[in-house]
Write an enzyme that holds these catalytic residues in place. Sequence first.
Site, mmCIF file in Angstrom:
data_model
loop_
_atom_site.group_PDB
_atom_site.id
_atom_site.type_symbol
_atom_site.label_atom_id
_atom_site.label_comp_id
_atom_site.label_asym_id
_atom_site.label_seq_id
_atom_site.Cartn_x
_atom_site.Cartn_y
_atom_site.Cartn_z
ATOM 1 N N GLY A 1 0.808 -1.213 0.000
ATOM 2 C CA GLY A 1 0.000 0.000 0.000
ATOM 3 C C GLY A 1 0.842 1.264 0.000
ATOM 4 O O GLY A 1 2.029 1.247 -0.280
ATOM 5 N N TYR A 2 0.169 2.383 0.309
ATOM 6 C CA TYR A 2 0.757 3.709 0.181
ATOM 7 C C TYR A 2 1.363 3.829 -1.222
ATOM 8 O O TYR A 2 2.544 4.093 -1.409
ATOM 9 C CB TYR A 2 1.782 4.009 1.274
ATOM 10 C CG TYR A 2 1.840 5.506 1.537
ATOM 11 C CD1 TYR A 2 0.802 6.140 2.206
ATOM 12 C CD2 TYR A 2 2.885 6.283 1.068
ATOM 13 C CE1 TYR A 2 0.807 7.511 2.406
ATOM 14 C CE2 TYR A 2 2.898 7.653 1.259
ATOM 15 C CZ TYR A 2 1.850 8.256 1.928
ATOM 16 O OH TYR A 2 1.871 9.615 2.112
ATOM 17 N N GLY B 1 5.576 4.141 -8.953
ATOM 18 C CA GLY B 1 6.292 2.872 -9.146
ATOM 19 C C GLY B 1 5.310 1.705 -9.137
ATOM 20 O O GLY B 1 5.334 0.839 -10.027
ATOM 21 N N HIS B 2 4.418 1.680 -8.136
ATOM 22 C CA HIS B 2 3.402 0.616 -8.092
ATOM 23 C C HIS B 2 2.504 0.678 -9.335
ATOM 24 O O HIS B 2 2.122 -0.349 -9.891
ATOM 25 C CB HIS B 2 2.510 0.776 -6.858
ATOM 26 C CG HIS B 2 3.203 0.604 -5.549
ATOM 27 N ND1 HIS B 2 3.421 1.642 -4.679
ATOM 28 C CD2 HIS B 2 3.741 -0.492 -4.963
ATOM 29 C CE1 HIS B 2 4.040 1.200 -3.608
ATOM 30 N NE2 HIS B 2 4.264 -0.091 -3.750
ATOM 31 N N GLY C 1 9.002 -5.109 -8.889
ATOM 32 C CA GLY C 1 9.870 -4.058 -9.418
ATOM 33 C C GLY C 1 11.350 -4.347 -9.204
ATOM 34 O O GLY C 1 11.732 -4.948 -8.199
ATOM 35 N N LYS D 1 13.287 -2.123 -8.397
ATOM 36 C CA LYS D 1 13.692 -1.289 -7.251
ATOM 37 C C LYS D 1 14.145 -2.201 -6.104
ATOM 38 O O LYS D 1 15.144 -1.954 -5.449
ATOM 39 C CB LYS D 1 12.498 -0.423 -6.842
ATOM 40 C CG LYS D 1 12.487 0.072 -5.415
ATOM 41 C CD LYS D 1 13.410 1.218 -5.220
ATOM 42 C CE LYS D 1 13.400 1.869 -3.869
ATOM 43 N NZ LYS D 1 12.900 1.150 -2.757
#
Length: 282
Positions: free
Chosen positions: A31-32, A36-37, A147, A149
């Site tokens: 969440g948040y 990127g998501h 990702g 990341k």
Amino acid sequence: MKIFKTRRELQQFALELKRSGKTVGFVPTMGYLHAGHMSLIDIAREKADVVIVSIFVNPTQFGPTEDLDRYPRDFERDLAMCTEHKVDVIFAPEPGEMYNADSSTWVEEKKLSGPLCGASRPCFYRGVTTVVSKLFNLVMPDFAVFGWKDAQQLLVIKRMVRDLDFPVEIIGAPLVRDTDGLALSSRNRYLSDDERTRALAIHRNLLAVREKVEADGASVLESALARARKGIEESGGRIDYVTALDVDTMEEPVSGTKALLVAAAVFYGTTRLIDNEVVELK
Ligand code: PAF
């Protein structure tokens, strides 16, 4: 958009999807959500009939002194972003719903999860692989998007899927940066303006390592890393690690290494940020 709160209703729905022959793409998150998501969700949307996103701050991947309680949450905002990006289903269990109270089973990858974040955060990958296994069993996706990341996480999940024969394709999606170069992360929210500006040193210095090694070869790796550590320290960052490993083995690079994961974890104030560059070797 459907919202499921319990494992049972999600698994029931996923079984029906399977029987109907629909392709299911899955994006697990805590969440948040940020751009990127959304890039992961957009990849899933392109390929799947049905896109399922999980939003669950997974307690088993946080150590006792880590930021589980203050991890940022904003469910209404997450819902709005998922609606805008045409997500079909959100799975958002309450903390008590995801694990049985007397749960005693773990899924653990023991090789690629050893160094880097695995060394600094000993429970982290065991928590990730356990919750992702559970999510795969609930969602039964055809593919899941993670990702770059979190490069080590992506590699660990790929290994777990291979070793345990999960019938799920794992898709790695490019790391997304803010316009100034900072890798997008929900934890960027913790940074003061000053810390955020100083944290740009991470990307700047990793990029410098990449450019140096691409230009002069792996023989300059150690000196390039030393310069990067110095640059990051001069920006006020407290280094957890700034290093380079063979991206296939997560071991020290050797003469046959094809590509390096040049990776950093650095604290600015109390916020730990991670970032990386993948460098192909000629
Ligand atoms: O990358 C994350 O947000 C989490 O580690 C994941 C994969 C959702 C598991 O909790």
